[in-house]
Design a protein around this motif. Structure first.
Motif, short mmCIF file in Angstrom:
data_model
loop_
_atom_site.label_atom_id
_atom_site.label_comp_id
_atom_site.label_asym_id
_atom_site.label_seq_id
_atom_site.Cartn_x
_atom_site.Cartn_y
_atom_site.Cartn_z
N ALA A 51 51.73 36.14 -27.58
CA ALA A 51 50.93 36.49 -26.57
C ALA A 51 50.85 35.43 -25.39
O ALA A 51 50.91 36.04 -24.24
CB ALA A 51 49.60 36.87 -27.40
N LEU A 52 51.09 34.23 -25.84
CA LEU A 52 51.00 33.16 -24.73
C LEU A 52 52.30 33.46 -23.80
O LEU A 52 52.21 33.30 -22.74
CB LEU A 52 50.98 31.96 -25.31
N GLY A 53 53.36 33.72 -24.77
CA GLY A 53 54.61 33.95 -24.20
C GLY A 53 54.56 35.05 -22.93
O GLY A 53 54.95 35.07 -21.81
N LEU A 54 54.03 36.18 -23.45
CA LEU A 54 54.08 37.45 -22.54
C LEU A 54 52.90 37.05 -21.41
O LEU A 54 52.83 37.67 -20.32
CB LEU A 54 53.69 38.47 -23.43
N GLY A 55 51.98 36.51 -21.79
CA GLY A 55 50.68 36.12 -21.07
C GLY A 55 50.83 34.91 -20.09
O GLY A 55 49.75 34.29 -19.68
N SER A 56 52.09 34.33 -20.15
CA SER A 56 52.30 32.82 -19.60
C SER A 56 51.86 32.86 -18.13
O SER A 56 51.47 31.97 -17.67
CB SER A 56 53.81 32.45 -19.65
N SER A 57 52.13 34.15 -17.47
CA SER A 57 51.71 33.81 -16.04
C SER A 57 50.01 33.94 -15.92
O SER A 57 49.61 33.14 -14.99
CB SER A 57 52.26 35.06 -15.08
N ALA A 58 49.68 34.57 -16.75
CA ALA A 58 48.03 34.40 -16.87
C ALA A 58 47.61 33.00 -17.27
O ALA A 58 46.58 32.70 -16.57
CB ALA A 58 47.36 35.44 -17.60
N LEU A 59 48.33 32.46 -18.04
CA LEU A 59 47.91 30.91 -18.22
C LEU A 59 48.11 30.22 -17.12
O LEU A 59 47.32 29.14 -16.86
CB LEU A 59 48.76 30.62 -19.51
N THR A 60 49.12 30.18 -16.48
CA THR A 60 49.69 29.39 -15.44
C THR A 60 48.48 29.70 -14.12
O THR A 60 48.25 28.92 -13.36
CB THR A 60 50.95 29.54 -14.67
N ASP A 61 48.14 31.04 -14.08
CA ASP A 61 47.06 31.25 -12.96
C ASP A 61 45.69 30.53 -13.54
O ASP A 61 45.04 29.93 -12.42
CB ASP A 61 46.98 32.83 -12.81
N TRP A 62 45.29 30.68 -14.52
CA TRP A 62 44.19 30.12 -15.07
C TRP A 62 44.07 28.79 -14.77
O TRP A 62 43.33 28.06 -14.43
CB TRP A 62 43.99 30.41 -16.58
N LEU A 63 45.45 27.85 -14.93
CA LEU A 63 45.25 26.63 -14.79
C LEU A 63 45.63 26.00 -13.47
O LEU A 63 45.39 25.00 -13.01
CB LEU A 63 46.65 25.99 -15.78
N ALA A 64 46.15 27.26 -12.56
CA ALA A 64 46.75 26.67 -11.17
C ALA A 64 45.47 26.04 -10.46
O ALA A 64 45.96 25.01 -9.68
CB ALA A 64 46.87 28.16 -10.46
N PRO A 65 44.20 26.34 -10.59
CA PRO A 65 43.28 25.38 -9.67
C PRO A 65 43.29 23.95 -10.09
O PRO A 65 43.35 23.26 -8.99
CB PRO A 65 42.01 26.10 -10.13
N VAL A 66 43.55 23.73 -11.39
CA VAL A 66 43.48 22.23 -11.67
C VAL A 66 44.74 21.61 -11.24
O VAL A 66 44.59 20.76 -10.67
CB VAL A 66 43.45 22.39 -13.43
N VAL A 67 45.80 22.31 -11.28
CA VAL A 67 47.08 21.70 -10.72
C VAL A 67 47.26 21.38 -9.49
O VAL A 67 47.42 20.48 -8.77
CB VAL A 67 48.24 22.52 -11.37
N GLU A 68 46.66 22.50 -8.70
CA GLU A 68 46.49 22.21 -7.18
C GLU A 68 45.46 21.30 -6.84
O GLU A 68 45.70 20.59 -5.89
CB GLU A 68 45.96 23.80 -6.52
N GLY A 69 44.63 21.04 -7.44
CA GLY A 69 43.56 19.87 -7.39
C GLY A 69 44.26 18.72 -7.37
O GLY A 69 44.01 17.79 -6.64
N TRP A 70 45.25 18.55 -8.32
CA TRP A 70 45.67 17.21 -8.66
C TRP A 70 46.73 17.03 -7.30
O TRP A 70 47.06 15.80 -6.99
CB TRP A 70 46.63 17.30 -10.12
N LEU A 71 47.64 17.95 -7.18
CA LEU A 71 48.76 17.62 -6.23
C LEU A 71 48.53 18.22 -4.68
O LEU A 71 48.32 19.43 -4.56
CB LEU A 71 49.98 18.73 -6.70
#
Lengths: 529, 167
Positions: free
Chosen positions: A509-529
């Motif tokens: 599920a995480l593999g198929l929904g990996s884009s959802a996971l990265t979208d979910w985490l995107a704000p954190v990553v963008e905040g860092w970089l």
């Protein structure tokens, strides 16, 4: 301000008092209390995730004392993912069973509280405290297997882990001297004025990073890991494999980007190089050691060393793609490795199967477990559609996108890691499906029936000459069920099977929904970089 | 057999008997001083536990271990965590933050809540040290018991000594 953050740590911490006294009186009640606390933890974690989804990142200060003096807690999207992971793994690994003796239930809840604390804290010293809480609980839980191997492994783990935590604390001291504060947010503000390249700051970072690398088990600081994982009780091994290094990895990531910041990496390029080189060495050494391992749990532990090398590479690259890849790798590896250790533990309990040779022919003896092992192993290799592929793909892409020599080297490391993991997972899967079960291998030299059964073993292209090596030390009571080709099925306990299947489904599920996971985490990553 | 003191000196036993209540009081005094001056739960707990250990050395290990109720000791071990938790959640209950002390409806709330936590810590620390001491000492008494059982073996009837060794 969300009090959930405080309760996430407080509930398991306070509940940990009960099993200590209930277990001698009534084991079942003690187990019920632990389960209730773990379920409450899942509810709280879900609540935090919901709170973060609806209201964005949240903070909390203990005792209404400002965070710069007191203890601040912080919850963002990444925190929410990790907290949910800790809660789920805490319950899932506990269901594997075998840890309701004496204070083990209390230690389990302390471990959950400590790991959750590391995730939610926003204070570098408080992070050390929670590292030690989870560490001490982990040492004691490893020792709770009550045999000589476990005692030695736990003692080694204790020594090495304490040295690691102390190095981290030394680093905290240096940073405190440099900035005059312990709150992560304040340090991040104060560091530029101190100067990123001041000796104090660099020494502080290096000490903290090396200290956490011990917990992360990067080569050559990995020596505690295989012994600890191989001799711990199955449930404990699953819990530590899923979370022990994962949470330390999260802490290192939070420290690198949330406290020191990407500007620090820019100012001190050596750190990046060292992290990538450390990752490369870990990938290679872990992979090679996994290839040489005969005990399955040791193999999996060395595989963790290799996978966390990959994580270190992603952490070092400091591009949004690579950091997202590192995070996906972190989460995916936790699920896959936890599931694999659940499988290994269940097989060890059901049929005393421990070595690679014991696993020969399990594809027919325990089809569900073997299938789950194969699937989770696929995720370690990084084949689509598993989450392992998503993580490695992002890492490689991040490396190529950066385009520098370091980035290209990192992409190369990803490919190398895939090859190595394919080799050691291949060894395992090949035994599962192409090896002939020990019960079916001929013990006398030649007879007609043996020829017929030997045909199975001959199909594996002679890859493994050792497939017959496990015959001598198998159980003498391998009952030859008449027309069953001598294959006796192995039936692991149901809870462990359920957890295993859930882990396998999660990996997909995480593999198929990996884009959802990265979208979910995107704000954190963008905040860092 | 187990009631023989570790020392034959009446000076030592009498001194310990006299001093122990004062040492315990000093331990409590140290605990309560945590908020205002030098001291605190950890130090006070160690002093209180040191009293128990001194008594054990002077008056014999086994009677001391028997005198301590294992359940009470366990309750003391847990009390620190429980007190801390209760105070923390009380802060929440009275509309403050987790562990916020000044919202509690008692006079001088911050001081007294901190004192409560200090005493809880002291109980935990003292009890843990006593537990460790008893656990380490148990090995000691086992050997002495078997030795004494061997030395005091009746000429006929080895059953009794076998039982003693089994324990």
């Amino acid at each position: 301000m969300s009090v959930l953050l405080a309760l996430l740590v407080a509930v398991p911490l306070l509940a940990a008092v009960l099993p200590l006294f209930l277990a001698p009186w009534n084991r079942r009640v003690a187990r019920g209390v632990v389960l209730a606390a773990l379920l409450a933890q899942i509810a709280l974690a879900g609540g935090l995730a919901w709170r973060v989804l609806t209201g964005g990142a949240t903070t909390y200060v203990i005792g209404a004392i400002p965070a710069s003096f007191g203890i601040g807690l912080a919850g963002d999207r990444l925190t929410a993912v990790l907290v949910v992971l800790v809660a789920l793994a805490g319950l899932g690994a506990y269901l594997v069973g075998g840890i309701d003796r004496g204070p083990a239930g209390s230690l389990w809840l302390l471990l959950v509280a400590g790991l959750t604390g590391v995730v939610v804290t926003a204070d570098v010293f408080n992070l050390y405290v929670f590292l030690e809480i989870s560490g001490l609980a982990a040492y004691a839980l490893v020792a709770s297997a009550r045999d000589v191997d476990a005692a030695v492994a736990a003692f080694t783990y204790l020594l090495v882990g304490t040295v690691g935590a102390t190095l981290y604390l030394l680093g905290v001291g240096y940073v405190f001297v440099a900035t005059g504060t312990l709150a992560m947010a304040d340090i991040a503000v104060a560091l530029p004025t101190v100067g990123y390249d001041s000796t104090l700051v660099i020494a502080g970072f290096v000490l903290m990073a090396v200290g956490l690398s011990v917990k992360l088990a990067l080569f050559p600081l990995h020596s505690w890991k295989p012994a600890a994982y191989a001799s711990a009780p199955p449930a404990v091994a699953a819990m530590l494999a899923a979370l022990g290094s994962t949470v330390a990895g999260y802490a290192l990531l939070r420290l690198t980007y949330g406290v020191f910041g990407v500007a620090f990496l820019g100012a001190v390029p050596t750190v990046q190089v060292l992290l990538v080189v450390g990752g490369l060495v870990s990938v290679v050494a872990g992979g090679v050691l996994a290839l040489r391992a005969t005990d399955v749990r040791r193999l999996l532990a060395y595989s963790s060393v290799s996978q966390f090398g990959l994580f270190a590479v992603g952490l070092a690259l400091a591009t949004p793609l690579a950091v997202a890849g590192a995070l996906v790798t972190l989460v995916g590896h936790a699920v896959a490795k936890g599931g694999l250790f659940v499988a290994a533990g269940a097989l060890a309990r059901a049929g005393d199967l421990r070595t690679l040779d014991d696993y020969a022919g399990l594809g027919r003896r325990a089809p569900v477990v073997a299938g789950a092992i194969a699937l989770l192993g696929t995720s370690l290799v990084g084949l689509p559609p598993t989450v392992g592929f998503a993580g490695k793909y992002l890492l490689a892409l991040g490396g190529l996108e950066q385009g520098s020599a370091l980035g290209l080297l990192s992409a190369g490391i990803v490919v190398l890691s895939t090859l190595l993991s394919l080799a050691y997972v291949g060894r395992l899967v090949e035994r599962l499906y192409l090896g002939s079960p020990p019960g079916a291998t001929p013990t006398e030299s030649e007879s007609a029936t043996d020829r017929r059964e030997g045909a199975d073993a001959a199909t594996d292209g002679g890859v493994s000459p050792s497939a017959d090596g496990g015959v001598s030390d198998t159980d003498a009571d391998a009952s030859q069920a008449g027309g069953d080709d001598g294959v006796d099925p192995i039936s692991p306990a149901t809870p462990a099977l359920v957890v295993l299947v859930v882990a396998a489904v999660l990996v997909l599920a995480l593999g198929l929904g990996s884009s959802a996971l990265t979208d979910w985490l995107a704000p954190v990553v963008e905040g860092w970089l | 057999m187990s009631h023989t003191p570790f020392t034959d000196s009446p000076v030592v036993t009498t001194t310990v008997r006299l001093l122990s209540p004062f040492v315990l009081t000093f331990g409590l005094f140290t605990m309560f001083h945590g908020t205002t001056s030098v001291g605190g739960g950890f130090q006070g707990g160690v002093v209180a536990a040191a009293m128990v250990i001194t008594v054990a050395f002077a008056l014999g290990f086994a009677p001391t271990a028997n005198w301590i109720d294992a359940r009470a000791l366990g309750a003391l071990v847990a009390s620190g965590v429980v007190v801390f938790g209760v105070v923390a959640l009380a802060g929440l209950a009275f509309g403050g933050a987790f562990l916020q002390l000044d919202v509690l409806p008692i006079p001088n709330a911050t001081v007294y809540a901190t004192e409560a936590i200090e005493v809880g810590i002291g109980a935990t620390v003292g009890a843990v040290i006593v537990v460790l001491f008893v656990r380490i000492g148990e090995g000691n008494t086992e050997t002495t018991e078997t030795v004494s059982a061997d030395s005091a073996r009746p000429p006929h009837g080895s059953d009794a000594s076998e039982e003693a060794r089994g324990e």
